[in-house]
Design an enzyme around this catalytic site. Structure first.
Site, PDB file in Angstrom:
ATOM      1  N   SER A 783    -108.995  30.475  41.994  1.00  0.00           N
ATOM      2  CA  SER A 783    -107.851  30.087  41.316  1.00  0.00           C
ATOM      3  C   SER A 783    -106.586  30.840  41.671  1.00  0.00           C
ATOM      4  O   SER A 783    -105.625  31.144  41.143  1.00  0.00           O
ATOM      5  CB  SER A 783    -107.990  30.824  39.855  1.00  0.00           C
ATOM      6  OG  SER A 783    -108.132  32.174  40.115  1.00  0.00           O
ATOM      7  N   LYS A 826    -105.513  33.878  30.402  1.00  0.00           N
ATOM      8  CA  LYS A 826    -104.508  34.274  31.585  1.00  0.00           C
ATOM      9  C   LYS A 826    -103.147  34.114  30.989  1.00  0.00           C
ATOM     10  O   LYS A 826    -102.215  35.077  31.463  1.00  0.00           O
ATOM     11  CB  LYS A 826    -104.747  32.982  32.845  1.00  0.00           C
ATOM     12  CG  LYS A 826    -105.857  33.191  33.575  1.00  0.00           C
ATOM     13  CD  LYS A 826    -106.090  32.141  34.612  1.00  0.00           C
ATOM     14  CE  LYS A 826    -107.485  32.457  35.688  1.00  0.00           C
ATOM     15  NZ  LYS A 826    -107.578  31.336  36.375  1.00  0.00           N
TER      16      LYS A 826
END
Length: 887
Positions: A783, A826
């Site tokens: 990521s 996130k």
């Protein structure tokens, strides 16, 4: 243990009557006389660890003649400078005035410097006289040159008597010393072996033989023997280490011979008992024991049989239990398997084969209210639980899925399982699987092993709940491990599979047990460590972190009342306004759950408790006080009496004391109190802007087991050979992402205006170093690709990334942005850190449905399909290809 110390020229002297303290020995004494008490107070008590005194052996005054310094306690004074001197010489013993307690005693010419390991002060009752208990350790020998009276005790001008380090090194190479040392150690080891068999000495003495020098061992061993005063003095006078080791060897050998003689005498006495007499005596004892226990044994077996008959076992298991019972009846109580068979049959009788909690009609409205009162937010999770309960209401025998709550610590996974049990009206049992590596913890041990026992599931059903249909929580299911003892996760496959757990076979039980009525709920912090076959048998329900608004509501509704109750307070004593709770959330906690928030609130409660406890307006507690006598440590020093001490105990509960206090005004928390109690703020909104203040730094969003986090990526260039350096404890996946990011930037160098002409090597004569801060934390995962590219482009174009922007996503070698997981965590992390803009992969648009609308309203979500889209939004004024390179 004796060690090299630097002795002063003058030491205070404490006489030892008919006793010698050797270097390395430890002795405990009680000081009761005025002279010894004065010495301890001035030389040890006031100087703490730095105090040294001299221990000088003296003879009783009743003996005839002694060669040595004459000590006369109480004669003369020394208040600082003036002193009366006593010369060393030959003297006859005589007594002075008995009223003054003065006595002429004869000291030896050598003594031992000692330090205090422990001091305790007491007061004798009813006289009020002060006494001291001192634990002394002998350090090294010294010679007395001159004695001086100092007030009520003595000091002496001394000179070191032990061999110096250089002399010791010279002696250690002497062949005679080596032979003596080996002989002493061999004799000491043989003595230790005998003592270990007889007295069970510890391993500590054996370690001394291996680590302590031989010349120090000689003193330590002799100090532990009971020998005459003359022998002790002789050992003290043995300054030459060869003479000292030789004397110590003789003493050790003498004790060894005495042990051998005692052993021979014991064997000879035992051998005099004839074997026939011994056998007859034992048979008579056995017959008497059997006659005494026969009725009790029969009663126990009959009671066990009645208990088994009422246990409601299935027919096939009842046949198996009857076979075991018949074997038990044929055994004698003295047989080894008798007790294990009894324990096994008691387990069969105690298991809840048919005993179940009474099911009542589910009230979904009451269940929803229970969930709302116990947990704030978590709408999706509550909805799934209500659906689960609704199916149970319509079809109680339905095999529902195994719910697995996955989320960071402190978000309420375990309490949700407890709420399910309360809604179903069933008993609740928690099985912790964290750190379990032995398959036997799940399936149990086979009965052939010594100390075998059933697994945790069977033990929980038998001991904790005693019903066959509880709600069982398998906590921390992602933290099981596997080793040579088996794989507990694989053993759980049979437990959680509804097609198999009807006939769960515990190795200890060795008969099938029906687990299909048990409602299983599991919890985990991460999904990845759970094996795929086990994960396939569970329905994963993710619990992301809480938003600041949710944390505020949880704190006001649940945490503050609980913290006040735990600390014996109420709103009359402590008030935490809502604004202060917001500050605690913003400045002192950045976590997905609420555990650190509760800890900070507990710190405020403790500060309030101190303030309340210090109030003067309290109820007198004298009526709750009583006295207890506590004996001190025993002492074998002569002329010492036990010292009585008072221990005051309070016979009133904490609740009664708390209710007894009255305060004029409650303790209201404000910003000043926060800083005083919790310290300076740990977090502020300037972290991100300060972190990206220079080119080459970008802000990424990552997922961890503790929730979402913000991760800075730093890049810099230096003179080199075109190599790429990575630091920060990175995994293989993130290393490959960094290599892909650099390759993509180099392939687009001309388009991005990073080089002036086509074909120029971007890394000509330079190295690139990429660093992930917080290097002690392992980092890996797909990521960080877009973050790495942005950092490299920022470095090579010398343009700063926008401080209010964070990003997440992986990229391909062609620049396509790929979706990633953990979007909600996130985004919540970006909101906690005060970030305003978040760049996400376009294919993650569907995951934004799970993010609360209040959070999305405060963020600008930017979707990217290709890497060029990310760069366009990451820099002020657009992508750097619109500007000329500054390289």
């Amino acid at each position: 243990m004796a060690e090299l110390v630097e002795l002063p020229n003058r030491l205070a002297i404490l006489p030892f009557r008919n006793k010698v303290l050797l270097p390395g020995a430890i002795i405990r004494i009680r000081c009761t006389s005025p002279s010894s008490v004065k010495l301890v107070e001035q030389e040890l008590w006031q100087r703490e660890e730095k105090g040294l005194i001299g221990i000088l052996p003296v003879r009783d005054a009743t003996e005839t003649t002694s060669v040595g310094p004459v000590l006369s306690p109480g004669v003369g004074t020394d208040s600082g400078e003036g002193s009366s001197k006593v010369q060393v010489g030959i003297s006859d013993t005589h007594k002075l005035d008995g009223k003054n307690q003065q006595e002429v005693i004869h000291g030896h010419t050598r003594g031992v410097a000692a330090r205090a390991l422990h001091l305790s002060r007491g007061v004798e009752k009813p006289s009020g006289q002060v006494t001291y208990i001192v634990v002394l350790e002998g350090l090294c020998r010294f010679s007395v040159q001159e004695l001086i009276t100092r007030g009520t005790y003595y000091t002496a001008w001394i000179a070191p008597a032990d061999m110096t380090k250089a002399e010791m090194e010279q002696v250690e190479h002497d062949p005679d010393f080596i032979v003596l040392s080996r002989h002493f150690k061999a004799t000491a080891v043989e003595l230790m072996s005998l003592l270990e068999q007889k007295q069970k000495i510890g391993r500590r003495t054996k370690v001394l033989l291996e680590t302590v020098p031989v010349h120090k061992l000689a003193d330590i061993f002799v100090a532990s023997f009971e020998i005459s005063f003359e022998e002790q003095l002789s050992m003290l006078d043995s300054v030459d280490v060869k003479v000292r080791i030789s004397k110590a060897t003789e003493l050790v050998d003498r004790h060894l011979q005495s042990f051998r003689v005692a052993e021979k005498i014991t064997q000879k006495v035992e051998g005099q008992l004839l074997k026939t007499q011994k056998d007859f005596f034992l048979r008579q004892q056995m017959r008497a024991i059997k006659e005494e226990l026969r009725d009790n044994d029969e009663d126990d077996v009959a009671a066990l049989e009645r208990k088994m008959q009422s246990a409601g076992m299935p027919p096939d298991i009842w046949k198996h239990a009857q076979r075991e019972l018949r074997r038990l009846k044929k055994m004698q109580p003295q047989q080894p398997r008798y007790n294990s068979s009894c324990v096994y049959l008691e387990l069969l009788a105690d298991l809840p084969w048919q005993n179940a909690s009474e099911d009542y009609e589910l009230d979904l409205r009451a269940a929803r209210e229970c969930l709302d009162s116990d947990h704030y937010g978590l709408a999706k999770v509550k909805k799934r639980i209500i659906e689960y309960l609704a199916v149970r209401k319509l079809k109680p025998e339905a095999r529902g899925p195994v719910l697995c709550f996955v989320g960071p610590p402190g978000v309420g996974k375990t309490s949700l399982a407890s709420s399910i049990a309360a809604a179903l009206g069933r008993k609740f049992v928690r099985i912790s699987l964290g750190g379990v590596k032995d398959e036997a913890d799940i399936r149990g041990h086979r009965r052939t092993y010594i100390g075998s026992m059933p697994g945790r599931l069977i033990d929980g059903l038998k001991v904790r709940v005693s019903v066959c249909n509880p709600v069982m929580l398998l906590d921390e299911i992602d933290k099981t491990g596997s080793d040579v003892r088996g794989d507990p996760a694989s053993a759980l496959l049979e437990v959680l599979d509804p097609e198999q757990n009807k006939t769960f076979n515990d190795h200890y039980l060795n008969v099938p047990f029906d687990l299909s009525k048990v409602v299983f709920v599991a919890t985990a912090n991460r999904v990845q460590p759970i094996p795929p076959p086990l994960l396939d048998r569970m329905e994963v329900i993710e619990l992301p972190g809480y938003t600041p608004e949710e944390k505020l509501r949880i704190a006001m509704r649940h945490l503050i009342p609980r913290v006040l109750d735990q600390h014996g307070l109420s709103s009359e004593f402590l008030q935490i306004p809502e604004a202060m709770v917001k500050l605690v959330i913003q400045r002192y906690t950045r976590e997905a759950g609420v555990r650190n928030l509760e800890r900070n609130l507990a710190s405020l409660a403790r500060a309030a408790a101190v303030r309340v406890a210090e109030q003067e307006h309290s109820v007198p507690l004298s009526k709750y006080v009583h006295h207890l006598d506590s004996p001190l440590l025993e002492s074998r020093v002569a002329d010492g009496a036990e010292v009585e001490m008072e221990v005051i105990s309070m016979g009133v509960s904490n609740c009664e004391i708390s209710n007894a206090f009255r305060v004029s005004s409650p303790f209201v928390v404000d910003e000043a109190v926060l800083e005083k109690v919790l310290g300076p703020p740990r977090y502020d909104d300037r972290e991100t802007s300060e972190g990206v203040s220079t080119p080459g730094v970008s802000v990424g969003l990552v997922w961890t087991a503790l929730g979402g986090e913000v991760q800075f990526v730093e890049a810099t260039a230096m003179v080199g050979k075109g190599d790429l350096h990575l630091t920060g404890q990175l995994g293989d996946v993130i290393k490959e992402s960094a290599q892909i990011a650099l390759t993509w930037v180099r392939s687009r160098a001309t388009e991005l205006k990073l080089v002036s002409t086509e074909g120029v090597n971007l890394l000509e004569g330079r190295d690139i170093h990429i660093h992930f801060p917080a290097g002690a934390v392992p980092k890996d995962g797909p990521s960080a690709g877009v973050t790495l590219v942005t950092s490299l482009v920022s470095l090579l174009s010398q343009r700063k990334v926008r401080a209010d922007t964070a990003m997440t996503g992986e990229m391909t070698l062609r620049g396509q942005v790929l979706p990633v997981g953990g979007i909600k965590d996130k985004v919540l992390a970006a909101h906690r850190y005060g970030i305003k803009r978040v760049i996400l992969p376009k294919r993650n648009l569907k995951d934004l449905v799970e993010v609360p609308s209040a959070i999305l309203g405060n963020l600008e979500i930017l979707l990217a399909k290709r890497m060029e889209d990310v760069l366009e939004e990451a820099f002020e004024g657009g992508c750097p290809w619109r500007q000329h390179s500054k390289l």
